[in-house]
Design an enzyme around this catalytic site. Structure first.
Site, mmCIF file in Angstrom:
data_model
loop_
_atom_site.group_PDB
_atom_site.id
_atom_site.type_symbol
_atom_site.label_atom_id
_atom_site.label_comp_id
_atom_site.label_asym_id
_atom_site.label_seq_id
_atom_site.Cartn_x
_atom_site.Cartn_y
_atom_site.Cartn_z
ATOM 1 N N THR A 61 0.837 -1.203 0.000
ATOM 2 C CA THR A 61 0.000 0.000 0.000
ATOM 3 C C THR A 61 0.871 1.252 0.000
ATOM 4 O OG1 THR A 61 -1.757 -1.184 1.148
ATOM 5 C CG2 THR A 61 -1.812 1.221 1.282
ATOM 6 N N ASN A 95 -5.086 -9.350 -8.301
ATOM 7 C CA ASN A 95 -5.156 -10.096 -7.054
ATOM 8 C C ASN A 95 -6.436 -10.901 -6.895
ATOM 9 O OD1 ASN A 95 -5.792 -7.157 -6.926
ATOM 10 N ND2 ASN A 95 -6.852 -7.810 -5.067
ATOM 11 N N GLN A 155 1.313 -9.134 -6.335
ATOM 12 C CA GLN A 155 0.891 -10.531 -6.460
ATOM 13 C C GLN A 155 1.829 -11.371 -7.323
ATOM 14 O OE1 GLN A 155 -1.337 -12.138 -4.797
ATOM 15 N NE2 GLN A 155 -2.424 -10.458 -3.820
ATOM 16 N N GLY A 191 6.237 -8.036 1.295
ATOM 17 C CA GLY A 191 6.808 -9.267 1.858
ATOM 18 C C GLY A 191 5.805 -10.335 2.237
ATOM 19 N N THR A 215 12.983 5.128 10.891
ATOM 20 C CA THR A 215 13.964 4.100 11.264
ATOM 21 C C THR A 215 13.677 2.819 10.491
ATOM 22 O OG1 THR A 215 14.174 5.064 13.448
ATOM 23 C CG2 THR A 215 14.871 2.763 13.219
ATOM 24 N N CYS A 228 -9.035 -6.851 1.409
ATOM 25 C CA CYS A 228 -9.311 -5.483 1.806
ATOM 26 C C CYS A 228 -10.761 -5.084 1.570
ATOM 27 C CB CYS A 228 -8.397 -4.536 1.030
ATOM 28 S SG CYS A 228 -6.773 -5.223 0.826
HETATM 29 N N1 PLP Z 1 -1.619 -4.440 -4.372
HETATM 30 C C1 PLP Z 1 -2.132 -5.664 -4.570
HETATM 31 C C2 PLP Z 1 -2.306 -6.172 -5.967
HETATM 32 C C3 PLP Z 1 -2.485 -6.464 -3.481
HETATM 33 O O1 PLP Z 1 -2.997 -7.671 -3.686
HETATM 34 C C4 PLP Z 1 -2.303 -5.944 -2.170
HETATM 35 C C5 PLP Z 1 -2.728 -6.726 -0.978
HETATM 36 O O2 PLP Z 1 -3.719 -7.435 -1.010
HETATM 37 C C6 PLP Z 1 -1.748 -4.664 -2.022
HETATM 38 C C7 PLP Z 1 -1.412 -3.940 -3.140
HETATM 39 C C8 PLP Z 1 -1.497 -4.074 -0.666
HETATM 40 O O3 PLP Z 1 -0.341 -4.642 -0.103
HETATM 41 P P1 PLP Z 1 -0.044 -4.560 1.474
HETATM 42 O O4 PLP Z 1 -0.983 -5.547 2.118
HETATM 43 O O5 PLP Z 1 1.376 -4.976 1.616
HETATM 44 O O6 PLP Z 1 -0.275 -3.166 1.902
#
Ligand code: PLP
Length: 390
Positions: A73, A152, A180, A201, A238, A326
Protein backbone atom coordinates in the site's frame (compact mmCIF):
# COMPACT_ATOMS: atom_id res chain seq x y z
CA UNK A 1 -5.85 -22.82 13.77
CA UNK A 2 -3.13 -25.28 12.86
CA UNK A 3 -5.56 -27.61 11.15
CA UNK A 4 -7.22 -25.09 8.82
CA UNK A 5 -6.93 -25.83 5.12
CA UNK A 6 -5.67 -22.49 3.96
CA UNK A 7 -6.45 -21.57 0.35
CA UNK A 8 -6.14 -17.77 0.53
CA UNK A 9 -2.47 -17.15 -0.21
CA UNK A 10 -3.26 -14.01 -2.24
CA UNK A 11 -4.50 -12.42 1.01
CA UNK A 12 -1.36 -13.32 2.94
CA UNK A 13 1.06 -16.17 3.62
CA UNK A 14 2.62 -17.58 6.78
CA UNK A 15 6.22 -16.57 7.47
CA UNK A 16 8.59 -19.32 6.29
CA UNK A 17 10.58 -20.90 9.14
CA UNK A 18 13.89 -20.05 7.45
CA UNK A 19 12.72 -16.43 7.15
CA UNK A 20 11.82 -16.34 10.82
CA UNK A 21 15.24 -17.75 11.75
CA UNK A 22 16.99 -15.15 9.60
CA UNK A 23 15.01 -12.35 11.32
CA UNK A 24 15.37 -13.48 14.92
CA UNK A 25 18.88 -12.13 15.70
CA UNK A 26 17.83 -8.68 14.44
CA UNK A 27 14.93 -8.55 16.88
CA UNK A 28 17.05 -9.28 19.96
CA UNK A 29 20.87 -9.33 20.21
CA UNK A 30 21.54 -7.28 17.06
CA UNK A 31 18.84 -4.70 17.66
CA UNK A 32 20.87 -1.62 16.70
CA UNK A 33 19.55 1.34 14.74
CA UNK A 34 21.28 1.24 11.32
CA UNK A 35 21.56 5.04 11.31
CA UNK A 36 23.92 5.09 14.34
CA UNK A 37 27.71 5.20 14.16
CA UNK A 38 28.87 2.50 16.57
CA UNK A 39 29.27 -1.23 15.86
CA UNK A 40 25.74 -2.33 16.75
CA UNK A 41 24.31 0.15 14.25
CA UNK A 42 26.99 -0.41 11.64
CA UNK A 43 26.27 -4.14 11.69
CA UNK A 44 22.57 -3.52 11.16
CA UNK A 45 23.38 -1.11 8.34
CA UNK A 46 25.65 -3.65 6.65
CA UNK A 47 22.88 -6.25 6.93
CA UNK A 48 20.24 -4.03 5.31
CA UNK A 49 22.62 -3.12 2.49
CA UNK A 50 23.30 -6.81 1.89
CA UNK A 51 19.53 -7.43 1.87
CA UNK A 52 19.05 -4.55 -0.57
CA UNK A 53 21.70 -5.97 -2.92
CA UNK A 54 20.09 -9.43 -2.78
CA UNK A 55 16.64 -8.05 -3.57
CA UNK A 56 18.02 -5.87 -6.38
CA UNK A 57 19.78 -8.86 -7.95
CA UNK A 58 16.57 -10.88 -7.98
CA UNK A 59 14.67 -8.05 -9.69
CA UNK A 60 17.38 -7.26 -12.23
CA UNK A 61 17.82 -3.85 -10.56
CA UNK A 62 20.66 -1.89 -8.97
CA UNK A 63 20.86 -1.79 -5.15
CA UNK A 64 20.34 1.98 -4.97
CA UNK A 65 17.07 1.58 -6.90
CA UNK A 66 15.46 -0.48 -4.08
CA UNK A 67 13.65 1.55 -1.37
CA UNK A 68 12.20 -0.16 1.68
CA UNK A 69 8.61 0.71 2.64
CA UNK A 70 5.95 -0.63 4.97
CA UNK A 71 4.36 -2.76 2.25
CA UNK A 72 2.41 -2.77 -0.98
CA UNK A 73 0.00 0.00 0.00
CA UNK A 74 2.77 2.45 0.86
CA UNK A 75 4.75 1.55 -2.26
CA UNK A 76 1.72 2.16 -4.49
CA UNK A 77 0.83 5.43 -2.73
CA UNK A 78 4.40 6.66 -2.93
CA UNK A 79 4.79 5.77 -6.61
CA UNK A 80 1.56 7.51 -7.61
CA UNK A 81 1.62 10.61 -5.40
CA UNK A 82 5.40 10.91 -5.60
CA UNK A 83 5.66 10.88 -9.38
CA UNK A 84 2.50 12.97 -9.86
CA UNK A 85 3.95 15.65 -7.58
CA UNK A 86 7.42 15.58 -9.11
CA UNK A 87 6.04 15.82 -12.66
CA UNK A 88 3.25 18.33 -12.11
CA UNK A 89 4.92 21.01 -14.19
CA UNK A 90 4.84 18.67 -17.20
CA UNK A 91 1.18 17.73 -16.86
CA UNK A 92 -1.54 16.40 -14.60
CA UNK A 93 -2.96 13.44 -16.50
CA UNK A 94 -2.56 9.90 -15.15
CA UNK A 95 -3.55 6.53 -16.64
CA UNK A 96 -4.49 3.34 -14.80
CA UNK A 97 -6.91 0.44 -15.27
CA UNK A 98 -10.36 -0.35 -13.90
CA UNK A 99 -9.16 -3.50 -12.09
CA UNK A 100 -6.33 -2.12 -9.96
CA UNK A 101 -6.11 -2.78 -6.23
CA UNK A 102 -7.61 -0.08 -3.99
CA UNK A 103 -4.02 0.83 -3.01
CA UNK A 104 -3.75 2.25 -6.56
CA UNK A 105 -7.32 3.40 -7.20
CA UNK A 106 -7.67 5.40 -3.96
CA UNK A 107 -4.48 7.48 -4.37
CA UNK A 108 -5.62 8.15 -7.94
CA UNK A 109 -8.97 9.40 -6.62
CA UNK A 110 -7.15 11.46 -3.98
CA UNK A 111 -5.23 13.18 -6.78
CA UNK A 112 -8.38 13.64 -8.88
CA UNK A 113 -9.81 15.75 -6.05
CA UNK A 114 -6.66 17.88 -6.22
CA UNK A 115 -6.81 18.83 -9.87
CA UNK A 116 -5.35 15.78 -11.63
CA UNK A 117 -7.23 13.90 -14.33
CA UNK A 118 -7.27 10.11 -14.38
CA UNK A 119 -8.17 7.84 -17.30
CA UNK A 120 -9.01 4.25 -16.35
CA UNK A 121 -8.53 1.92 -19.30
CA UNK A 122 -11.02 -0.97 -19.48
CA UNK A 123 -10.34 -4.71 -19.45
CA UNK A 124 -11.88 -7.49 -21.54
CA UNK A 125 -14.03 -10.31 -20.13
CA UNK A 126 -10.91 -12.20 -18.97
CA UNK A 127 -9.44 -9.20 -17.14
CA UNK A 128 -6.83 -8.29 -19.76
CA UNK A 129 -5.81 -4.70 -20.52
CA UNK A 130 -5.27 -4.04 -24.24
CA UNK A 131 -1.96 -2.13 -24.66
CA UNK A 132 -3.57 -0.30 -27.56
CA UNK A 133 -6.14 1.19 -25.16
CA UNK A 134 -3.26 2.53 -23.07
CA UNK A 135 -1.67 4.01 -26.20
CA UNK A 136 -4.97 5.69 -27.15
CA UNK A 137 -5.40 7.14 -23.65
CA UNK A 138 -2.06 8.98 -23.79
CA UNK A 139 -2.34 12.78 -24.07
CA UNK A 140 0.31 15.50 -24.29
CA UNK A 141 -0.12 16.12 -20.55
CA UNK A 142 0.11 12.44 -19.46
CA UNK A 143 2.87 12.02 -16.88
CA UNK A 144 2.27 8.63 -15.27
CA UNK A 145 0.86 5.18 -16.11
CA UNK A 146 0.17 2.48 -13.51
CA UNK A 147 -1.01 -0.98 -14.58
CA UNK A 148 -0.81 -3.98 -12.26
CA UNK A 149 1.35 -7.00 -13.15
CA UNK A 150 -1.27 -9.57 -12.17
CA UNK A 151 -4.68 -9.04 -10.67
CA UNK A 152 -5.16 -10.10 -7.05
CA UNK A 153 -8.73 -11.34 -7.49
CA UNK A 154 -8.69 -13.31 -10.75
CA UNK A 155 -4.94 -13.73 -11.34
CA UNK A 156 -4.92 -12.45 -14.94
CA UNK A 157 -1.37 -11.47 -15.96
CA UNK A 158 -1.18 -8.17 -17.84
CA UNK A 159 1.07 -7.44 -20.87
CA UNK A 160 3.36 -5.23 -18.79
CA UNK A 161 6.42 -5.19 -21.02
CA UNK A 162 4.31 -4.13 -24.05
CA UNK A 163 2.63 -1.36 -22.05
CA UNK A 164 6.04 -0.35 -20.68
CA UNK A 165 7.43 -0.05 -24.20
CA UNK A 166 4.53 2.23 -25.16
CA UNK A 167 5.11 4.39 -22.07
CA UNK A 168 8.85 4.62 -22.75
CA UNK A 169 8.33 5.61 -26.37
CA UNK A 170 6.03 8.40 -25.18
CA UNK A 171 8.46 9.45 -22.40
CA UNK A 172 5.95 8.67 -19.63
CA UNK A 173 6.89 7.19 -16.23
CA UNK A 174 5.50 3.65 -15.88
CA UNK A 175 4.68 1.89 -12.60
CA UNK A 176 3.47 -1.65 -11.99
CA UNK A 177 1.95 -3.06 -8.82
CA UNK A 178 3.72 -6.44 -8.69
CA UNK A 179 2.49 -7.32 -5.20
CA UNK A 180 0.89 -10.53 -6.46
CA UNK A 181 3.68 -11.56 -8.83
CA UNK A 182 6.98 -11.01 -7.00
CA UNK A 183 7.95 -14.46 -5.74
CA UNK A 184 5.58 -16.13 -8.20
CA UNK A 185 6.80 -15.02 -11.64
CA UNK A 186 10.36 -14.46 -12.89
CA UNK A 187 11.06 -10.79 -12.30
CA UNK A 188 13.28 -8.47 -14.35
CA UNK A 189 12.61 -4.74 -14.36
CA UNK A 190 14.49 -4.37 -17.66
CA UNK A 191 12.43 -7.01 -19.49
CA UNK A 192 9.25 -5.55 -17.98
CA UNK A 193 10.14 -2.01 -19.13
CA UNK A 194 9.03 -0.54 -15.79
CA UNK A 195 10.29 2.59 -14.03
CA UNK A 196 8.72 1.76 -10.67
CA UNK A 197 7.57 -1.55 -9.17
CA UNK A 198 5.77 -2.25 -5.87
CA UNK A 199 6.25 -5.42 -3.83
CA UNK A 200 5.14 -6.68 -0.42
CA UNK A 201 6.81 -9.27 1.86
CA UNK A 202 3.75 -10.96 3.34
CA UNK A 203 2.57 -12.17 -0.06
CA UNK A 204 5.59 -14.47 -0.48
CA UNK A 205 6.14 -15.98 2.99
CA UNK A 206 7.87 -12.91 4.42
CA UNK A 207 6.65 -10.79 7.33
CA UNK A 208 3.79 -8.28 7.21
CA UNK A 209 4.56 -4.56 7.29
CA UNK A 210 7.57 -4.62 4.98
CA UNK A 211 7.80 -4.03 1.25
CA UNK A 212 9.80 -2.16 -1.31
CA UNK A 213 9.48 0.27 -4.17
CA UNK A 214 11.88 -0.12 -7.07
CA UNK A 215 12.57 3.33 -8.55
CA UNK A 216 14.67 3.42 -11.71
CA UNK A 217 17.69 5.72 -11.42
CA UNK A 218 16.95 9.27 -12.53
CA UNK A 219 13.15 8.95 -12.12
CA UNK A 220 12.08 11.84 -9.89
CA UNK A 221 9.77 10.95 -7.00
CA UNK A 222 8.75 13.33 -4.20
CA UNK A 223 8.98 11.66 -0.74
CA UNK A 224 5.78 10.62 1.00
CA UNK A 225 7.42 10.33 4.43
CA UNK A 226 9.37 13.33 5.67
CA UNK A 227 11.77 13.20 8.59
CA UNK A 228 15.18 11.53 8.89
CA UNK A 229 17.60 10.98 6.03
CA UNK A 230 16.99 7.24 5.60
CA UNK A 231 16.70 5.63 2.15
CA UNK A 232 18.89 8.26 0.52
CA UNK A 233 16.64 11.03 1.88
CA UNK A 234 13.68 9.63 -0.01
CA UNK A 235 11.78 7.77 2.72
CA UNK A 236 12.17 8.84 6.33
CA UNK A 237 11.76 6.54 9.32
CA UNK A 238 13.96 4.10 11.26
CA UNK A 239 14.55 1.02 9.15
CA UNK A 240 12.54 -2.09 9.96
CA UNK A 241 15.71 -4.18 10.17
CA UNK A 242 14.17 -7.60 10.99
CA UNK A 243 11.52 -6.99 8.34
CA UNK A 244 14.11 -6.07 5.71
CA UNK A 245 16.22 -9.15 6.50
CA UNK A 246 13.06 -11.28 6.34
CA UNK A 247 11.99 -9.70 3.06
CA UNK A 248 15.33 -10.49 1.42
CA UNK A 249 15.35 -14.07 2.72
CA UNK A 250 11.74 -14.62 1.62
CA UNK A 251 12.50 -13.37 -1.89
CA UNK A 252 15.61 -15.56 -2.10
CA UNK A 253 13.62 -18.66 -1.09
CA UNK A 254 10.64 -17.85 -3.33
CA UNK A 255 12.92 -17.26 -6.33
CA UNK A 256 14.81 -20.52 -5.76
CA UNK A 257 11.64 -22.55 -5.28
CA UNK A 258 9.64 -20.88 -8.04
CA UNK A 259 10.17 -23.34 -10.91
CA UNK A 260 9.08 -26.41 -8.93
CA UNK A 261 6.43 -24.68 -6.84
CA UNK A 262 4.60 -23.02 -9.70
CA UNK A 263 4.30 -26.31 -11.62
CA UNK A 264 3.10 -28.08 -8.46
CA UNK A 265 0.49 -25.44 -7.59
CA UNK A 266 -0.77 -25.25 -11.14
CA UNK A 267 -1.28 -29.03 -11.27
CA UNK A 268 -3.24 -28.94 -8.00
CA UNK A 269 -5.34 -26.01 -9.18
CA UNK A 270 -6.12 -27.52 -12.57
CA UNK A 271 -7.19 -30.83 -11.04
CA UNK A 272 -9.39 -28.94 -8.61
CA UNK A 273 -11.09 -26.97 -11.37
CA UNK A 274 -11.60 -29.97 -13.65
CA UNK A 275 -13.21 -31.99 -10.88
CA UNK A 276 -15.33 -29.09 -9.65
CA UNK A 277 -16.79 -28.63 -13.11
CA UNK A 278 -17.74 -32.30 -13.19
CA UNK A 279 -19.31 -32.24 -9.76
CA UNK A 280 -21.15 -28.90 -9.73
CA UNK A 281 -23.47 -27.56 -12.47
CA UNK A 282 -23.65 -23.87 -13.40
CA UNK A 283 -20.20 -22.70 -12.36
CA UNK A 284 -17.88 -20.60 -14.54
CA UNK A 285 -14.27 -19.43 -14.40
CA UNK A 286 -13.46 -15.76 -13.71
CA UNK A 287 -10.19 -14.60 -15.26
CA UNK A 288 -8.00 -15.60 -18.16
CA UNK A 289 -7.95 -19.33 -19.00
CA UNK A 290 -4.17 -19.40 -19.54
CA UNK A 291 -2.56 -15.98 -18.85
CA UNK A 292 -3.18 -16.42 -15.15
CA UNK A 293 -1.17 -16.93 -11.95
CA UNK A 294 -0.54 -20.64 -11.36
CA UNK A 295 -2.06 -20.60 -7.89
CA UNK A 296 -5.27 -18.69 -8.59
CA UNK A 297 -8.77 -20.05 -9.19
CA UNK A 298 -11.70 -17.63 -9.13
CA UNK A 299 -15.13 -18.88 -10.18
CA UNK A 300 -18.78 -17.96 -9.91
CA UNK A 301 -21.48 -20.26 -8.62
CA UNK A 302 -24.93 -19.47 -9.91
CA UNK A 303 -27.66 -18.73 -7.40
CA UNK A 304 -25.66 -18.28 -4.17
CA UNK A 305 -23.67 -15.60 -2.37
CA UNK A 306 -19.89 -15.72 -2.02
CA UNK A 307 -20.10 -14.77 1.66
CA UNK A 308 -22.42 -17.70 2.43
CA UNK A 309 -19.97 -20.09 0.75
CA UNK A 310 -17.06 -18.61 2.72
CA UNK A 311 -18.85 -19.04 6.05
CA UNK A 312 -19.92 -22.61 5.27
CA UNK A 313 -16.39 -23.51 4.17
CA UNK A 314 -15.02 -21.91 7.33
CA UNK A 315 -17.26 -24.21 9.39
CA UNK A 316 -15.50 -27.03 7.53
CA UNK A 317 -12.09 -25.51 8.40
CA UNK A 318 -11.37 -24.25 4.87
CA UNK A 319 -10.14 -20.66 4.49
CA UNK A 320 -10.97 -18.93 1.16
CA UNK A 321 -12.01 -15.46 -0.04
CA UNK A 322 -14.56 -13.91 -2.32
CA UNK A 323 -12.34 -11.07 -3.49
CA UNK A 324 -9.46 -9.10 -2.07
CA UNK A 325 -9.07 -9.24 1.69
CA UNK A 326 -9.31 -5.48 1.81
CA UNK A 327 -12.88 -5.43 0.50
CA UNK A 328 -14.14 -8.06 2.92
CA UNK A 329 -16.93 -6.62 4.97
CA UNK A 330 -18.20 -4.49 2.12
CA UNK A 331 -21.40 -5.60 0.44
CA UNK A 332 -20.38 -4.09 -2.88
CA UNK A 333 -19.69 -6.65 -5.60
CA UNK A 334 -16.05 -6.82 -6.68
CA UNK A 335 -15.09 -3.87 -8.90
CA UNK A 336 -12.76 -6.24 -10.76
CA UNK A 337 -15.51 -8.69 -11.73
CA UNK A 338 -17.88 -5.84 -12.65
CA UNK A 339 -15.17 -4.31 -14.85
CA UNK A 340 -14.86 -7.68 -16.62
CA UNK A 341 -18.55 -7.40 -17.53
CA UNK A 342 -19.82 -9.97 -15.03
CA UNK A 343 -23.35 -9.04 -13.83
CA UNK A 344 -23.53 -7.91 -10.18
CA UNK A 345 -25.52 -10.92 -8.97
CA UNK A 346 -22.96 -13.33 -10.47
CA UNK A 347 -20.06 -11.28 -9.14
CA UNK A 348 -21.63 -11.66 -5.69
CA UNK A 349 -21.57 -15.44 -6.10
CA UNK A 350 -17.85 -15.69 -6.75
CA UNK A 351 -15.14 -17.44 -4.78
CA UNK A 352 -11.36 -17.00 -4.91
CA UNK A 353 -9.04 -19.88 -4.08
CA UNK A 354 -5.32 -19.12 -4.05
CA UNK A 355 -3.06 -22.09 -3.38
CA UNK A 356 0.36 -22.05 -1.77
CA UNK A 357 3.21 -24.09 -0.38
CA UNK A 358 1.16 -25.81 2.34
CA UNK A 359 -1.47 -27.21 -0.03
CA UNK A 360 -1.31 -30.85 -1.06
CA UNK A 361 -3.41 -33.32 -3.01
CA UNK A 362 -5.12 -34.18 0.27
CA UNK A 363 -6.38 -30.59 0.61
CA UNK A 364 -7.76 -30.70 -2.92
CA UNK A 365 -9.53 -33.99 -2.16
CA UNK A 366 -10.99 -32.54 1.03
CA UNK A 367 -12.25 -29.45 -0.80
CA UNK A 368 -13.77 -31.61 -3.54
CA UNK A 369 -15.51 -33.76 -0.92
CA UNK A 370 -16.83 -30.77 1.01
CA UNK A 371 -17.74 -28.06 -1.47
CA UNK A 372 -20.43 -29.78 -3.61
CA UNK A 373 -22.48 -30.42 -0.45
CA UNK A 374 -22.10 -26.77 0.59
CA UNK A 375 -23.31 -25.62 -2.83
CA UNK A 376 -26.31 -27.92 -2.95
CA UNK A 377 -27.42 -26.95 0.59
CA UNK A 378 -27.14 -23.25 -0.23
CA UNK A 379 -28.86 -23.67 -3.57
CA UNK A 380 -31.74 -25.52 -1.88
CA UNK A 381 -32.29 -22.40 0.23
CA UNK A 382 -31.72 -19.98 -2.64
CA UNK A 383 -34.68 -17.90 -3.78
CA UNK A 384 -33.02 -17.37 -7.19
CA UNK A 385 -31.59 -20.79 -8.02
CA UNK A 386 -34.43 -23.11 -8.99
CA UNK A 387 -33.01 -25.33 -11.69
CA UNK A 388 -34.36 -28.90 -11.62
CA UNK A 389 -32.01 -31.38 -10.00
CA UNK A 390 -30.25 -33.34 -12.75
N1 PLP B 1 -1.62 -4.44 -4.37
C1 PLP B 1 -2.13 -5.66 -4.57
C2 PLP B 1 -2.31 -6.17 -5.97
C3 PLP B 1 -2.49 -6.46 -3.48
O1 PLP B 1 -3.00 -7.67 -3.69
C4 PLP B 1 -2.30 -5.94 -2.17
C5 PLP B 1 -2.73 -6.73 -0.98
O2 PLP B 1 -3.72 -7.43 -1.01
C6 PLP B 1 -1.75 -4.66 -2.02
C7 PLP B 1 -1.41 -3.94 -3.14
C8 PLP B 1 -1.50 -4.07 -0.67
O3 PLP B 1 -0.34 -4.64 -0.10
P1 PLP B 1 -0.04 -4.56 1.47
O4 PLP B 1 -0.98 -5.55 2.12
O5 PLP B 1 1.38 -4.98 1.62
O6 PLP B 1 -0.27 -3.17 1.90
Amino acid sequence: MENIIYMDHAATTPVDLEVLEAMEPWLRGQFGNPSTLYSLGLMANAAIEEARAGIAERLGAKPEEIHFTSGGTESDNWAIKGVADAQQNKGKHLITSTIEHHAVLEPMEFLEKRGYEVTKVPVDSTGLVDPDDVRKAIRPDTVFISIMHANNEVGTIEPISEIGAIAREAGIVFHTDAVQTVGKLPMDVEALNVDLLSLSGHKFYGPKGIGALYIRNRVRVTPLMHGGAQERRRRAGTHNVPGIIGLAKALELATDRMPGESVRERALRDRLWEDLQERIPDIALNGHPTLRLDNTLNFRVEGIEGEAMILCLDMNLIGVSSGSACTTGSLEPSHVLLAMGIPAEQAHGSLRLTLGRSNTDLDIDYFLDTFPGVVSRLRDMSPVYNKPVA
